[in-house]
Design a protein around this motif. Structure first.
Motif, mmCIF file in Angstrom:
data_model
loop_
_atom_site.group_PDB
_atom_site.id
_atom_site.type_symbol
_atom_site.label_atom_id
_atom_site.label_comp_id
_atom_site.label_asym_id
_atom_site.label_seq_id
_atom_site.Cartn_x
_atom_site.Cartn_y
_atom_site.Cartn_z
ATOM 1 N N LEU A 1 70.587 30.284 3.316
ATOM 2 C CA LEU A 1 72.131 30.775 3.838
ATOM 3 C C LEU A 1 72.100 31.858 5.078
ATOM 4 C CD1 LEU A 1 75.009 31.138 3.039
ATOM 5 C CD2 LEU A 1 74.459 33.271 2.261
ATOM 6 N N ALA A 2 72.314 31.963 6.271
ATOM 7 C CA ALA A 2 72.773 32.754 7.151
ATOM 8 C C ALA A 2 74.767 32.829 7.601
ATOM 9 C CB ALA A 2 72.250 31.802 8.901
ATOM 10 N N THR B 1 66.402 32.746 3.191
ATOM 11 C CA THR B 1 65.370 31.513 3.375
ATOM 12 C C THR B 1 64.668 30.722 2.227
ATOM 13 O OG1 THR B 1 64.771 32.073 6.019
ATOM 14 C CG2 THR B 1 63.943 30.179 4.603
ATOM 15 N N GLY B 2 64.850 29.831 1.369
ATOM 16 C CA GLY B 2 63.832 29.202 0.204
ATOM 17 C C GLY B 2 63.787 30.618 -0.929
ATOM 18 N N LEU C 1 72.412 36.144 -6.204
ATOM 19 C CA LEU C 1 72.286 36.320 -5.105
ATOM 20 C C LEU C 1 72.873 37.505 -4.426
ATOM 21 C CD1 LEU C 1 71.294 34.822 -2.618
ATOM 22 C CD2 LEU C 1 73.305 33.462 -2.531
ATOM 23 N N LEU C 2 73.813 38.454 -4.485
ATOM 24 C CA LEU C 2 74.489 39.143 -3.980
ATOM 25 C C LEU C 2 73.815 40.586 -4.004
ATOM 26 C CD1 LEU C 2 77.111 38.238 -2.789
ATOM 27 C CD2 LEU C 2 78.321 39.795 -3.527
ATOM 28 N N HIS C 3 73.461 40.651 -5.696
ATOM 29 C CA HIS C 3 71.754 41.645 -6.114
ATOM 30 C C HIS C 3 70.922 41.085 -5.282
ATOM 31 C CE1 HIS C 3 74.362 42.332 -9.884
ATOM 32 N NE2 HIS C 3 75.111 43.060 -8.914
ATOM 33 N N LEU C 4 70.332 40.044 -4.686
ATOM 34 C CA LEU C 4 69.139 40.215 -4.287
ATOM 35 C C LEU C 4 69.260 40.339 -2.678
ATOM 36 C CD1 LEU C 4 67.648 36.754 -5.609
ATOM 37 C CD2 LEU C 4 66.781 39.218 -6.413
ATOM 38 N N GLU D 1 63.175 34.529 1.435
ATOM 39 C CA GLU D 1 63.056 35.105 2.490
ATOM 40 C C GLU D 1 64.231 36.103 2.434
ATOM 41 O OE1 GLU D 1 60.339 36.863 6.179
ATOM 42 O OE2 GLU D 1 61.551 35.120 6.311
ATOM 43 N N ILE D 2 64.550 37.375 2.509
ATOM 44 C CA ILE D 2 65.944 38.198 2.526
ATOM 45 C C ILE D 2 66.000 38.930 4.102
ATOM 46 C CG2 ILE D 2 67.992 39.366 2.476
ATOM 47 C CD1 ILE D 2 67.049 38.631 -1.080
#
Length: 224
Positions: free
Chosen positions: A33-34, A12-13, A54-57, A68-69
């Motif tokens: 993304l979900a 989120t965000g 994004l994948l690394h995060l 948030e992840i």
């Protein structure tokens, strides 16, 4: 996100910038993304759009600037380095274009490496992975004795051996020819469905993206 299944991943965000030549370059500008458990999602976008970032995060290999992840109900922002490493070990499977097998270990030991350090080695599941991935005759070989397609099969098996919550794959078929890529991806999809984990794959290939349940595109720092 697939209806009825619990979320494996919620983003989120999410924001991330890098400092370059004295200025901040925004790579991710508020990504949402979900991915549901049991769902396969292709992440596409032009080169430099931030897909690997994004994948690394998500994997906890880098920290976001904001947003948030959430993995399995746990927010990565609330975890320190040790907590992120534990989550990566226990709940994530990672597959990369470069295979990243351990050269000094046999195929058999590479396959069991992740599940053993996670404390979730399941001999019955291991045997099924060996059979489904067609590796029975290769178990005593070392990575350098394998073809690219065989190495990627081992990498997928290693990542799925602990039955992770989420499998992350960054251009996993980028070094393979088209026929082998199709074969490897079909195996990955089948095994992901078998475990019920979520699957998020970065790819430049529209053809491969179309084989997954859903495709999302990263453009100008957001999911289109």
């Amino acid at each position: 996100m697939a209806s009825g299944n619990r979320p494996a991943l919620e983003v989120t965000g999410l924001r991330k910038s890098y400092r370059s030549a004295g200025e901040d370059i925004a790579v991710l500008r508020g990504v949402n993304l979900a991915v549901a458990a049991g769902e396969s999602v292709a992440l596409t976008g032009e080169s430099g759009s931030g897909k690997s970032t994004l994948l690394h995060l998500i994997a906890g290999l880098d920290a976001a600037d904001g947003g948030e992840i959430i993995l399995d109900g746990v927010s990565l922002s609330e975890l320190g380095d040790a907590g992120r490493a534990a989550l990566r070990r226990d709940r994530l499977g990672l597959v990369f274009q470069q295979f990243n097998l351990i050269p000094s270990l046999t195929v058999s030991d590479n396959l069991t490496f992740q599940s053993r350090i996670a404390g979730r080695h399941d001999p019955k599941w291991h045997d099924e992975l060996v059979e489904r991935l067609g590796l029975a005759h290769l178990l005593k070989r070392y990575p350098e004795q394998l073809s690219g397609g065989q190495q990627q099969r081992v990498a997928i098996g290693r990542a799925l051996a602990p039955k992770p919550l989420l499998l992350l794959a960054d251009e996993p078929t980028g070094n393979l020819d088209e026929e082998t890529a199709d074969e490897v991806l079909a195996l990955a999809r089948d095994l992901v469905a078998r475990t019920g984990c979520g699957f998020l794959m970065v790819t430049h290939s529209a053809r491969l993206a179309a084989l997954l349940d859903r495709r999302v595109n990263l453009h100008a720092g957001v999911i289109a």
